[in-house]
Design a protein around this motif. Sequence first.
Motif, short mmCIF file in Angstrom:
data_model
loop_
_atom_site.label_atom_id
_atom_site.label_comp_id
_atom_site.label_asym_id
_atom_site.label_seq_id
_atom_site.Cartn_x
_atom_site.Cartn_y
_atom_site.Cartn_z
N THR A 160 0.79 -1.34 -0.16
CA THR A 160 -0.14 0.10 0.10
C THR A 160 1.03 1.29 0.19
OG1 THR A 160 -1.65 -1.13 1.08
CG2 THR A 160 -1.90 1.22 1.20
N PHE A 161 1.82 1.31 0.80
CA PHE A 161 2.60 2.51 0.82
C PHE A 161 3.81 2.82 -0.05
CE2 PHE A 161 0.23 2.08 4.74
CZ PHE A 161 -0.18 3.28 5.26
N ILE A 162 4.13 1.62 -0.54
CA ILE A 162 4.80 1.79 -1.81
C ILE A 162 4.43 2.59 -2.93
CG2 ILE A 162 5.81 0.56 -3.62
CD1 ILE A 162 7.10 -1.61 -1.83
N VAL A 163 3.16 2.14 -3.20
CA VAL A 163 2.25 3.23 -4.05
C VAL A 163 2.13 4.73 -3.66
CG1 VAL A 163 0.10 3.31 -5.11
CG2 VAL A 163 0.84 1.08 -4.62
N VAL A 164 2.11 4.80 -2.51
CA VAL A 164 1.99 6.31 -1.82
C VAL A 164 3.40 6.89 -1.90
CG1 VAL A 164 1.62 7.67 0.48
CG2 VAL A 164 0.29 5.67 0.09
N LEU A 165 4.45 6.02 -1.63
CA LEU A 165 5.64 6.73 -1.84
C LEU A 165 5.94 6.85 -3.39
CD1 LEU A 165 7.90 4.68 0.45
CD2 LEU A 165 7.21 7.11 0.61
N TRP A 166 5.39 6.05 -4.18
CA TRP A 166 5.81 6.20 -5.61
C TRP A 166 4.93 7.40 -6.33
CZ3 TRP A 166 9.16 3.19 -9.01
CH2 TRP A 166 8.87 3.36 -10.27
N PHE A 209 12.03 7.56 -6.57
CA PHE A 209 13.41 7.49 -5.71
C PHE A 209 13.23 7.12 -4.21
CE2 PHE A 209 11.68 11.52 -4.88
CZ PHE A 209 12.24 11.91 -3.64
N LEU A 210 11.98 7.32 -3.80
CA LEU A 210 11.63 7.10 -2.52
C LEU A 210 11.30 5.61 -2.16
CD1 LEU A 210 9.25 9.93 -1.09
CD2 LEU A 210 11.75 9.64 -0.66
N VAL A 211 10.67 4.87 -3.09
CA VAL A 211 10.84 3.60 -3.16
C VAL A 211 11.93 2.62 -3.22
CG1 VAL A 211 9.66 1.54 -4.04
CG2 VAL A 211 8.39 3.75 -3.94
N VAL A 212 12.87 3.37 -4.11
CA VAL A 212 14.25 2.54 -4.40
C VAL A 212 15.06 2.68 -3.19
CG1 VAL A 212 16.36 2.80 -5.69
CG2 VAL A 212 14.22 2.89 -6.91
N THR A 213 14.82 3.96 -2.45
CA THR A 213 15.60 3.94 -1.22
C THR A 213 15.25 3.30 -0.08
OG1 THR A 213 16.05 6.56 -1.78
CG2 THR A 213 16.64 5.78 0.44
N ALA A 214 13.80 3.09 -0.04
CA ALA A 214 13.37 2.17 1.02
C ALA A 214 13.60 0.67 0.88
CB ALA A 214 11.92 2.38 0.88
N VAL A 215 13.66 0.35 -0.42
CA VAL A 215 14.07 -1.04 -0.77
C VAL A 215 15.63 -1.37 -0.54
CG1 VAL A 215 14.13 -2.90 -2.58
CG2 VAL A 215 12.21 -1.50 -2.34
N LEU A 216 16.39 -0.46 -0.96
CA LEU A 216 17.74 -0.42 -0.85
C LEU A 216 17.97 -0.73 0.87
CD1 LEU A 216 19.40 1.59 -3.44
CD2 LEU A 216 19.20 -0.74 -3.34
N SER A 228 18.53 -5.97 6.36
CA SER A 228 18.08 -7.12 6.56
C SER A 228 19.28 -8.21 6.21
CB SER A 228 17.02 -7.45 5.81
OG SER A 228 15.86 -6.94 6.04
N SER A 229 20.15 -7.86 5.48
CA SER A 229 21.12 -8.72 4.80
C SER A 229 22.25 -8.53 6.15
CB SER A 229 21.86 -8.28 3.85
OG SER A 229 20.95 -8.18 2.69
N VAL A 233 6.82 1.80 5.43
CA VAL A 233 7.37 0.64 4.43
C VAL A 233 8.71 0.03 4.86
CG1 VAL A 233 8.58 0.37 2.34
CG2 VAL A 233 6.32 1.85 2.47
N GLN A 234 9.53 0.72 5.64
CA GLN A 234 10.74 0.34 6.33
C GLN A 234 10.31 -0.42 7.42
OE1 GLN A 234 13.72 0.80 5.38
NE2 GLN A 234 14.35 -0.59 6.88
N THR A 235 9.21 -0.31 8.23
CA THR A 235 8.74 -1.29 9.38
C THR A 235 8.59 -2.78 8.77
OG1 THR A 235 8.16 0.42 10.64
CG2 THR A 235 7.40 -1.52 11.37
N ALA A 236 7.83 -2.53 7.72
CA ALA A 236 7.22 -3.68 7.08
C ALA A 236 8.59 -4.59 6.34
CB ALA A 236 6.37 -3.55 5.80
N PHE A 237 9.45 -3.93 5.70
CA PHE A 237 10.68 -4.56 5.16
C PHE A 237 11.49 -5.05 6.23
CE2 PHE A 237 10.20 -2.24 0.73
CZ PHE A 237 9.71 -3.20 0.45
N GLY A 238 11.45 -4.29 7.52
CA GLY A 238 12.45 -4.64 8.58
C GLY A 238 11.72 -5.63 9.49
N TRP A 239 10.80 -6.24 9.00
CA TRP A 239 10.01 -7.52 9.89
C TRP A 239 11.08 -8.30 10.42
CZ3 TRP A 239 9.28 -12.50 9.59
CH2 TRP A 239 8.36 -13.18 10.64
N LEU A 240 11.82 -9.03 9.37
CA LEU A 240 12.71 -9.93 9.85
C LEU A 240 13.87 -9.41 10.81
CD1 LEU A 240 14.08 -12.81 9.17
CD2 LEU A 240 15.62 -11.72 7.53
#
Length: 668
Positions: free
Chosen positions: A212-218, A238-245, A251-252, A366-373
């Motif tokens: 949902t919020f990747i769409v908002v960022l995009w 760019f906000l989506v790319v930054t959040a994913v990176l 996570s890595s 988005v960062q919280t979601a991606f940082g679940w691990l």
Amino acid sequence: MADAKLNPTSVDGTEPHGAEKTRQEKASTVEVVPPPDIIEPDPELTPEEAEHARKRYLLKRFWISARRFWGRGGDKLAWPLSIGLLAMICMNVGFQYGINRWNRAIFDAIERHDAGTVYYLSGVFVPLVLGTVALVTTQVAVRMMIQRRWRSWLATAVIARWLANGRYYQLNLIGGDHKNPEARISEDLRIATEAPVDFTAGVIAAFLSASTFIVVLWTIGGALTLPIGGWTITIPGFLVVTAVLYAVITSSVIAVIGRHFVQVSEVKNQVEAEFRYTLTHVRENGESIALLGGEEEERNDLDKTFGNVLKQWALLARQHMRTTFVSHGSMLIAPVVPLLLCAPKFLEGSMTLGEVMQAASAFAIVQTAFGWLVDNYPRLADWNACARRVASLMMSLDGLERAEQSDALGRIKHGQTESEAMLSLNDLAVSLDDGTAVVKETRVEIQPGERVLVSGESGSGKSTLVRAISGLWPWGGGSVDFRADRQLFMLPQRSYIPSGTLGRAVAYPGAADNWPPDEIKSALDKVGLDYLKDKIEEDAPWDQTLSGGEKQRLAFARLLLHKPDIIVLDEATSALDEKSQDKMMQMVIDELPDVTIISVAHRAELETFHSRKITLERRRGGAKLVSDIDLIPRKRKGNLLSRVLENRRSLPKGSTTSNKAPQPQNRN
């Protein structure tokens, strides 16, 4: 041969033959699926690879049973609750999006100095908050209900299999990774069923939030154009790319530094269970330790065990420190990154303040979601360890259940006697779970009312033979047949005293309400525990209060209440002096004159109270029955003068006494 319709009464934690059918019926109401087939490891695997494969299979074995909660025969509310939880997660994401939109609107109104809109949005914020709080609270209630019902369902299934056919006892006789089953069923199974629900709900929420919020960022961020050395680079979304990176990097890093988390957690849980077991062992044997003065030795053992716990906790603390370093650093940096990225657009006027705040809020979600691990890796590791411990117990139970259904190893059969005999052993052979013979083929027939003494040197297999008769020892061959509709009662050497009132202890395994208090008091009086009659309603730690002799007397009081047809005594008078032993045995004979008795004992004085003696002799390849003789009752020991006077009074005039002792009649 049909199953004997024994109606056994079990004492001291044992479950004799005859309860087998009832136990199987109870177990089948929970889990009727046969155990999984054995998967033999690939012989070409290295020890490390084989261990890794074993751990993977343990998780698979856990899910084979655990997932049946949602299958046929599972919990009827499993699917409705799960669907309801999914719906609430989706609604909660919707409320998150609503609050995110509210952030944009309120900051845009503040930037425009629009007081009316600010006041209006302030009023809208109240139902948004109330709705979110109510939804999250309900979601927690439903989630915990699923966890509670799943734990209840799976624990009931495991306990039913554990208790069925005396497997809880047989686990002590076989090898395998199933130590401390009580800790696995209580603590490990709790974590093993709680964590997956949290993980599933967390993953679904994280996926929906990120989507949902990747769409908002995009949508808000658009493209970012950067001038570099006369060139311009445009980064779409760019906000989506930054959040994913950002999420991939954190996570890595956490995956690398926490790669030993699972192993450390597993070892930590094992040493914790061993420490609890050691403490329980000291408490249960407190009297013996105190009398022997073994406190210092026990302290050394506890210090050693606790030292292992502290060592594993130190290793686990290092893992937590590393992951906390990454997660806490990520938590501090994440809110600042979108503000810095959006600042150029805001300063040039292409983004409003509301859009900047909306982007910052969406980036954090988005960062919280991606940082679940990152946030849940320690719990995931703990779950792995606990699920494997539960699965190890399941696999040991699988092995016992598979052996019960297979004739490869050999099982002792149980049925009904075809004659008037109370009990018959037909070519009964007793062996270990690996096939090693303990007792060779034995044929014995015991008539109603007979009192049989089983004797032999230590290690000749007497107690094992008794356990085979009672149905606790399954391995071997031949059959044990009982007369139909007869009640079996077993008294082991260590008398079991349940928690609760003294009346409950006397009535066990029946309920104290099954007998009037006067009858319980009368039973205590007859076994020499009359000084406890007024305490039958007292709830006290009787297992710690009563002496070994008092516990054995109390076990005899149970006989008077239950009035069984067959009694099996396994060193049941070992804690009594000779005089008290004689009183107990004579009391049983007087109060239960028709009862059939099978005794295992070392004391020669007990021959007086038995009509027959069977002797086992230890030999290579298994013990063998070497004699079966009828005993002629002898006068009990007493004062020499009183015995002489008694003999003189019983003789007719003119007769003389004879010094020739009667000889037993050999049945062989």
